[in-house]
Structure formats: C-alpha cells, structure tokens
Design a protein around this motif. Structure first.
Motif, mmCIF file in Angstrom:
data_model
loop_
_atom_site.group_PDB
_atom_site.id
_atom_site.type_symbol
_atom_site.label_atom_id
_atom_site.label_comp_id
_atom_site.label_asym_id
_atom_site.label_seq_id
_atom_site.Cartn_x
_atom_site.Cartn_y
_atom_site.Cartn_z
ATOM 1 N N GLY B 256 42.906 46.095 29.255
ATOM 2 C CA GLY B 256 43.451 45.087 30.178
ATOM 3 C C GLY B 256 42.613 44.978 31.442
ATOM 4 N N ARG B 257 42.250 46.115 31.989
ATOM 5 C CA ARG B 257 41.486 46.101 33.237
ATOM 6 C C ARG B 257 40.121 45.455 33.058
ATOM 7 N NH1 ARG B 257 42.753 52.077 35.420
ATOM 8 N NH2 ARG B 257 44.825 51.619 36.245
ATOM 9 N N LEU B 258 39.439 45.838 31.975
ATOM 10 C CA LEU B 258 38.111 45.283 31.735
ATOM 11 C C LEU B 258 38.216 43.782 31.478
ATOM 12 C CD1 LEU B 258 36.497 48.072 29.531
ATOM 13 C CD2 LEU B 258 36.073 47.578 31.937
ATOM 14 N N ASP B 259 39.220 43.424 30.692
ATOM 15 C CA ASP B 259 39.435 42.024 30.364
ATOM 16 C C ASP B 259 39.689 41.229 31.634
ATOM 17 O OD1 ASP B 259 39.697 40.025 28.425
ATOM 18 O OD2 ASP B 259 41.891 40.069 28.676
ATOM 19 N N ASP B 260 40.544 41.787 32.490
ATOM 20 C CA ASP B 260 40.906 41.134 33.741
ATOM 21 C C ASP B 260 39.665 40.947 34.618
ATOM 22 O OD1 ASP B 260 43.083 40.235 35.534
ATOM 23 O OD2 ASP B 260 42.264 41.856 36.801
ATOM 24 N N ALA B 261 38.824 41.996 34.666
ATOM 25 C CA ALA B 261 37.626 41.931 35.498
ATOM 26 C C ALA B 261 36.681 40.842 35.004
ATOM 27 C CB ALA B 261 36.912 43.276 35.475
ATOM 28 N N LEU B 262 36.624 40.636 33.689
ATOM 29 C CA LEU B 262 35.695 39.638 33.157
ATOM 30 C C LEU B 262 36.257 38.231 33.257
ATOM 31 C CD1 LEU B 262 34.264 41.404 29.982
ATOM 32 C CD2 LEU B 262 33.134 40.993 32.180
ATOM 33 N N ARG B 263 37.584 38.085 33.202
ATOM 34 C CA ARG B 263 38.179 36.747 33.203
ATOM 35 C C ARG B 263 38.070 36.090 34.574
ATOM 36 N NH1 ARG B 263 43.457 36.491 32.482
ATOM 37 N NH2 ARG B 263 43.743 38.726 32.123
ATOM 38 N N HIS B 264 38.125 36.925 35.618
ATOM 39 C CA HIS B 264 37.960 36.338 36.943
ATOM 40 C C HIS B 264 36.490 36.294 37.288
ATOM 41 C CE1 HIS B 264 42.113 37.765 36.778
ATOM 42 N NE2 HIS B 264 42.349 36.659 37.490
ATOM 43 N N GLU B 265 36.214 35.683 38.408
ATOM 44 C CA GLU B 265 34.809 35.564 38.803
ATOM 45 C C GLU B 265 34.194 36.958 38.885
ATOM 46 O OE1 GLU B 265 31.973 34.176 42.407
ATOM 47 O OE2 GLU B 265 34.144 33.882 42.639
ATOM 48 N N PRO B 266 33.166 37.226 38.076
ATOM 49 C CA PRO B 266 32.636 38.592 38.001
ATOM 50 C C PRO B 266 31.803 38.961 39.225
ATOM 51 C CG PRO B 266 31.427 37.163 36.507
ATOM 52 C CD PRO B 266 32.431 36.299 37.197
ATOM 53 N N THR B 267 32.448 39.470 40.224
ATOM 54 C CA THR B 267 31.709 39.933 41.397
ATOM 55 C C THR B 267 31.352 41.400 41.198
ATOM 56 O OG1 THR B 267 33.709 40.653 42.489
ATOM 57 C CG2 THR B 267 33.005 38.388 42.907
ATOM 58 N N ARG B 270 34.193 43.850 41.941
ATOM 59 C CA ARG B 270 35.255 43.789 40.961
ATOM 60 C C ARG B 270 34.849 44.537 39.682
ATOM 61 N NH1 ARG B 270 39.309 40.028 40.558
ATOM 62 N NH2 ARG B 270 38.216 38.418 41.710
ATOM 63 N N LEU B 271 33.624 44.229 39.198
ATOM 64 C CA LEU B 271 33.145 44.866 37.963
ATOM 65 C C LEU B 271 32.999 46.372 38.154
ATOM 66 C CD1 LEU B 271 30.472 42.423 36.531
ATOM 67 C CD2 LEU B 271 32.799 42.844 35.742
ATOM 68 N N SER B 272 32.468 46.727 39.319
ATOM 69 C CA SER B 272 32.253 48.143 39.588
ATOM 70 C C SER B 272 33.572 48.887 39.625
ATOM 71 C CB SER B 272 31.489 48.260 40.906
ATOM 72 O OG SER B 272 31.742 49.491 41.488
ATOM 73 N N SER B 273 34.565 48.266 40.285
ATOM 74 C CA SER B 273 35.861 48.931 40.374
ATOM 75 C C SER B 273 36.499 49.021 38.983
ATOM 76 C CB SER B 273 36.740 48.160 41.353
ATOM 77 O OG SER B 273 38.070 48.187 40.958
ATOM 78 N N ALA B 274 36.352 47.960 38.187
ATOM 79 C CA ALA B 274 36.923 47.997 36.833
ATOM 80 C C ALA B 274 36.255 49.089 36.014
ATOM 81 C CB ALA B 274 36.732 46.639 36.149
#
Lengths: 235, 456
Positions: B256-267, B270-274
């Motif tokens: 869910g977290r990875l999916d969420d990070a990719l669905r929103h604008e990949p900053t 955000r990606l690092s935190s995911a």
C-alpha cells in the motif's frame, strides 16, 4: 582500499559491489569458489566479503581455511543465508572475522567493513579520546565536555568509549550490542536506543553542538555533523 | 479378506501357529514314549528277568544232575499249580526231540541263541511267548519261557489309549492354534484398520484399547504417539495459518505504501520516505522469520554440542541492567537480584535472549507503575531465572497456550508483537533440558526458566 567480493548470486553481488564503489572502495568480484580462491590467495586485499555457499566445489569456509593456512590475515566478513547461531559459530571458528546474515542492509555491511578495517589498522593507542570538546581519559575514566565534568554509569562509559573510538563512523545497534555488551541476539525492543538516549542526555544536553547522531534505519554516528544531515545511503 | 491372504511363509502368525503345533505334537510323542517305556518296557524287562532267574535257579538246584532229574523237575513245575497258566518249560534231547514240557512247537535252537520272542503252540493253542533256550552240558536244550498273551492284551490296551490320547491332543492343539491365530489376527487387524484410516487422512482415529495385555500396552503406546503426531500436525497447521495471516498484514501495508508513493506525484522525499518505511516493514518480517528459525533451531536440539559452562547470574545481571533504562522510561520499577556463580551448561546468547524476551513481555504487559523483579537463583535444587511482574498476568485457561507459536492473549492484541516470544523462550528452555514455568504471581505473572545445574 581494495576489496574482494566473492558471491555467486549476481544481484546480491552487484548490490554489494555498487555500494562499496559508491563508498570509495576498489572492488573486484568473483562469482564462484575456484575464482574466489584464486583471487583471494594470489593478490593482496584489504578486506574480503565472502558468501558461504558457492558453486564450484569450493565453499566460503574452505576459502577462509586456505587463506589462513597460507598465513594471510586479511579481514574476512562472511555473508550468508545460513543464519542459525550454529552456522554463525562455525563461520567465526573457521577463521572469519565477522558474520552477517542475509538479507542485510547495506549500511550494516558497510559499517562492519569499516569497523574491521579500523581494527586491522594500527591504532593510535593514546590514553585520551577526544571528539570536538568531549574528552575521555582512559586512565582516570574522567569524562568532560568543555569545562563540565560528566558522570557516567560503567556501561554508559563503555558505550561512549566505543562511539568515540569510532568517530564519524556508522555504528549499528547490533555492533553496539556485540561490542559493548558482548551479546549476539536481537533484542525485540529498543533497549539500545534507550541507552543511547540516556547517554545523549548526559553528553549533548545543554550543549549547542550535538555529537551523537541517530541515522534512521542504520544506527548511530558520533562526531560533529554539518548542519545539513547527509541522507543515509538509500538502498 | 485379502489382508491376511499372505502365503504361509510370510505370515508370522502362521509361522507361530505352525511352530506351536509342531511343538505340541513333539510333546505328545515325548509323553507317549515316556509312558510306554514306563509301562510296557518295565513289564518286558520283568519278564526277561524272571525267565533268566527261573532258568538259573532250575539249573543250580539240580547241579550237574541227570536229564531224568531235570525231566522230573519240569514235570513238577508244570503241575505245582503256581502260575501254571503262563509258565513254559520244555526239555529237548540232543536230537531236538521233546522229553518233557508243555509246548507243541518251538523255534530252532540255532536260530535263537538267547532270549527270543516267538509264536509257539502251547497245549495245542498258538500263543506269543518269550523263550530262553539254554543248551545243557549233558546234551539237549532246556527251554524256559512265558506265555505273553496277557501282556500282549495289556500292550494293545495301552497302545490304543496312547493313540486316542494323541488324537485328542492333536485336535486340541490344532483348535488352540487356530484360536490363537484368530485372536492375534483380530488384534493386529485393529491396528491395521486404524493405520489404514490414518493413512487415508483421518488423524483422529485411535486403536481401541481393551484389557491390559501386551497388545493393549502396544496399542496405548501407538495411540500416545498418534496423539503427539496429531498435536504436531495441528501445530504446523496453526503456524502455517498464522504465518499466512501475519504476513498478509505487513505485506499489504508495504504494498500500500509503495503504491501510494507511486500514484501521487513522485517527489524525492515522498519516494525516499516510502522506501524507508518499506525497509522498516521488511526488516520486521525478516526478524519474524529469524525468530521462527530460532524456534526450529532450538527445538531440533542440535545445539547442545555448542554449549559452554556459563554463569547464569551474570547473564541475568547483564540483561537486567540492559533493561533498567527501558523500564524506567516506561514508569516501571525494575529490581535485579542475581548473585554470581550459578553455573549451567548452555548457550549464553540464547539464554540472554530468553531473559530479554521475558523482560520485554513484563515491561510491555505490566504497564506503567508496575514493579518487576528479575531474579537468578536456586529453585528446587535447579538453576532458575525468573521475571515476576505485578501486572494483569495471564488467565489460568490461557497460560498453557501462550507458549504456542503466534498465540496471543485477546487483551494483548492491540499491543505490538507476534506471539512468538514465549514460544522461543519455551523452546530455548527445552533445548537446555529445562522448562518454562508460568505461574500466577498473585498478582501478575511469574515466568520462570528452570535449568539443570552444571555438574562438575
């Protein structure tokens, strides 16, 4: 620093080699037992990272064995999917210097590589450790920061000593448990974090510059950090 | 049934029955032989002895007297009215002609140098007889003997009795053997039927236990083994279910977290935190597997060869000290009472991990304001390390279950954990030939690991 990685699984090998190169090491990779043995014995290395189970009839333990039989004291870290204490003991008794269970975080491997390299380097055996304005006198066990005397419990003292000896190096929780407490097991809760925060309350509180830093998901580092904390290695 | 249609030579029951049958027959033959020689044999010997004695007496009495004297004596003996119906005397001259006696026919002297059994004519009647043919110095032959008609009748009666007895015994042996075979096969049948049902997948089947004989004992042993196997299978089933369930939650969280990070604008942040969160979760999963492996390793009991002599007091003091700060932070008073020199043979790290695990539990479940005592010492002659808290404890009914893998007391489900801690502690204790005892602390819980003391 010249580093030999003997690992048959390509992806793991790349993961280790890439990480080490980024950390500034010169890395050579071998993909099976015989090649690994060849490289290990024919050239001089600063450290060897070795998988225990290798194709080609020569496994990791026999490489360590041959190496030690030749009188070479090159530090060796075994990385292995054999994670039981039994396997670990066999590995360490077989002549390896450290044993890391797969899967592992690269930061943990790097911290251990650096710790091993420091250990094998001739250490400056002074009677006083100093990090910034923090001083630890190894003879009198007196700890001072600036003009302030800091009173520590015996265990806190050893913790601080280990951190100071590894100034500016990453130190993981398991490394602390192993070297300060001399136990090898995985405590479920954050006992080490609590101990560190106690120490930090005595060492860093009331001072403008923090010396003990937490690196998320990795461990700790002691030293004066630049204002912008560097991103820990992303894996 | 085809189950017992094995050829005789492969069936142990048939072999036993055959063996006992043969043994029965052999004993009948032996008993008969002893009986026969004790009756007929004795009679035969008596007769021979009597004939010899009578002959010697006769010749001694007459000394070197003439044939005429011998003839008169034979006459006297045949008419004296003593035993006359069985006595045989016959005096022959040099030519083999009868001088005196009661025989009509006799075997030739040349054929029979000593005692013989022959059919003779006596008073015109054919009869079996035992005869002693004794050549005389002065020429001629003296025949002394006995009519065996009566003995023959007795012999026949005995033979008939023996035969009848043998037949009855043989029939009884065969009947007994068949009964014996049927009983054994019936008892084996129970075992085999149960085995077949278990093989077909019904692990709850048990062999009926009746009586208190060897089969009953064997069946009881097998049933106990089946109980244990069923329990283990149940355990494995539970563990698989629990693993499937416990892994699903963190895995879907990571996904869910990875999916969420990719669905929103990949900053980058955000990606690092995911990625960091994902790594944390995966590390938890790795730890979970490590702990499962640890249980398996401890339970397999392969460790003992790595055991070393260690001071349990030292281990408890170290770990107690390690947890002091953590307890204090949780508002808990932790007291450590661990005198040194409590020696056991074991794995230092496993034992340390076990105490840490018990302390962990106590701190987690006893709650703020609680008092925890961790102790090392002697307990009923063995080494013990115990953690006593004054928290809510474990209900009586659940105390036995908490050492099962993934088992969690209902009230604790909201707290972090995976229900493996006590399983590992229990497995560790077992690997050290010890036990984990959970007692009512009145209030709270006493978790005690009892280990055998090291012997010098």
């Amino acid at each position: 620093m010249r580093c030999l990685v003997i690992e048959d699984e390509a992806e793991t090998s790349n993961y280790i080699c890439k990480g080490l190169r980024e950390a500034g090491y010169v890395v050579t990779a071998a993909g099976n037992g015989p090649d690994g043995l060849d490289y290990a014995t024919s050239e001089e290395w600063d450290i060897i990272i070795l998988d225990r189970m290798l194709p080609g009839r020569i496994d990791g333990l026999s490489i360590v064995d041959k190496l030690r039989a030749l009188g070479k004291q090159t530090p060796v870290i075994i990385v292995s999917a054999l994670t039981t204490i039994d396997a670990r003991v066999t590995g360490l008794r077989g002549g390896a210097d450290d044993y890391l269970s797969k899967p592992f975080a690269f930061s943990e491997l790097l911290a251990r590589v650096e710790a091993l390299l420091r250990r094998s380097a001739p250490g400056a055996d002074s009677t006083q450790l100093q990090v910034a304005d923090l001083r630890l006198d190894l003879r009198t066990l007196r700890v001072t920061r600036g003009a302030k005397v800091i009173t520590l419990q015996p265990r806190e003292y050893r913790l601080l000593e280990y951190l100071m000896r590894n100034e500016n190096q990453v130190v993981t929780r398991t490394m602390l448990l192993e070297s300060v407490w001399d136990y090898h097991f995985d405590p479920q809760t954050n006992v080490i974090d609590v101990q560190i925060s106690r120490l930090r309350a005595k060492v860093d509180k009331d001072f403008p510059v923090m010396l003990i830093h937490t690196l998320r998901g990795v461990g700790y580092r002691m030293g004066v950090m630049p204002p912008e904390e560097p991103e820990p290695p992303v894996v | 049934m085809s189950r017992f249609s094995n050829p005789l030579r492969t069936s142990i029951v048939a072999k036993l029955v055959l063996g006992y049958g043969l043994l029965g027959i052999a004993s009948i033959v032996a008993v008969s032989a002893v009986f026969y020689s004790g009756t007929i044999g004795v009679i035969d010997q008596n007769i021979d002895g009597k004939i010899r004695a009578q002959t010697e007496r006769l010749l001694d009495k007459l000394g070197d007297g003439s044939r005429a004297a011998l003839k008169a004596e034979v006459h006297r003996l045949l008419t004296d009215g003593v035993d006359n119906d069985r006595e045989i005397f016959e005096l022959l001259d040099e030519d083999g002609m009868a001088i005196a006696g009661n025989l009509g026919s006799w075997p030739s002297v040349a054929d029979a140098p000593d005692l013989v059994t022959a059919t003779v004519l006596r008073y015109g009647r054919s009869a079996p007889a035992r005869l002693y043919l004794r050549p005389l110095v002065q020429g001629g032959v003296l025949i002394v003997g006995r009519d065996l008609s009566e003995e023959e009748a007795v012999r026949e009666v005995i033979w008939r009795a023996l035969l009848a007895g043998a037949c009855v015994s043989l029939m009884l042996t065969i009947a007994g053997a068949m009964l014996f075979r049927r009983t054994i096969e019936a008892r084996l049948g129970e075992i085999r039927r149960t085995a077949a049902q278990i093989e077909a997948g019904d692990l709850s089947q048990r062999i009926p236990v009746t009586g208190n004989d060897e089969f009953a004992l064997l069946n009881r042993d097998i049933n106990r083994m089946l109980d244990r196997i069923e329990l283990l299978m149940e355990g494995i089933r539970n563990v698989s279910n629990a693993i499937a369930h416990d892994l699903r939650t963190p895995l879907s969280r990571i996904r869910g977290r990875l999916d969420d990070a990719l669905r929103h604008e990949p900053t980058v942040p955000r990606l690092s935190s995911a990625a960091h969160d994902a790594i944390d979760d995966i590390d938890d999963l790795i730890r979970l597997f490590e702990r499962l492996l640890q249980i398996a390793e401890a339970e397999s009991g392969m460790r003992a060869r790595l055991f070393e002599r260690l001071d349990l007091g030292r281990v408890v003091a170290d770990i107690g000290e390690m947890y002091e700060a953590t307890a204090e932070d949780s508002g808990i008073t932790l007291t450590v009472d661990a005198p040194a020199s409590l020696y056991v043979d074991g794995d230092r790290n496993l034992l340390a991990s076990a105490v840490a695990s018990l302390l962990d539990n106590a701190i987690k479940y006893a709650g703020r304001g609680a008092v925890i005592h961790v102790r090392a010492g002697l307990y009923q002659g063995e080494a013990s390390m115990s953690v006593h808290d004054n928290g809510p404890g474990i209900p009586d009914a659940e105390r036995g279950k908490v050492t099962q893998r993934f088992y969690r007391v209902d009230k604790s489900r909201h707290l972090p954990g995976n229900g493996l801690g006590l399983s590992i502690v229990s497995a560790t204790a077992k690997a050290h030939a010890g036990t984990l005892v959970l007692e009512d602390g009145g209030p709270g819980l006493v978790a005690r690991i009892v280990l055998p003391l090291a012997v010098n």
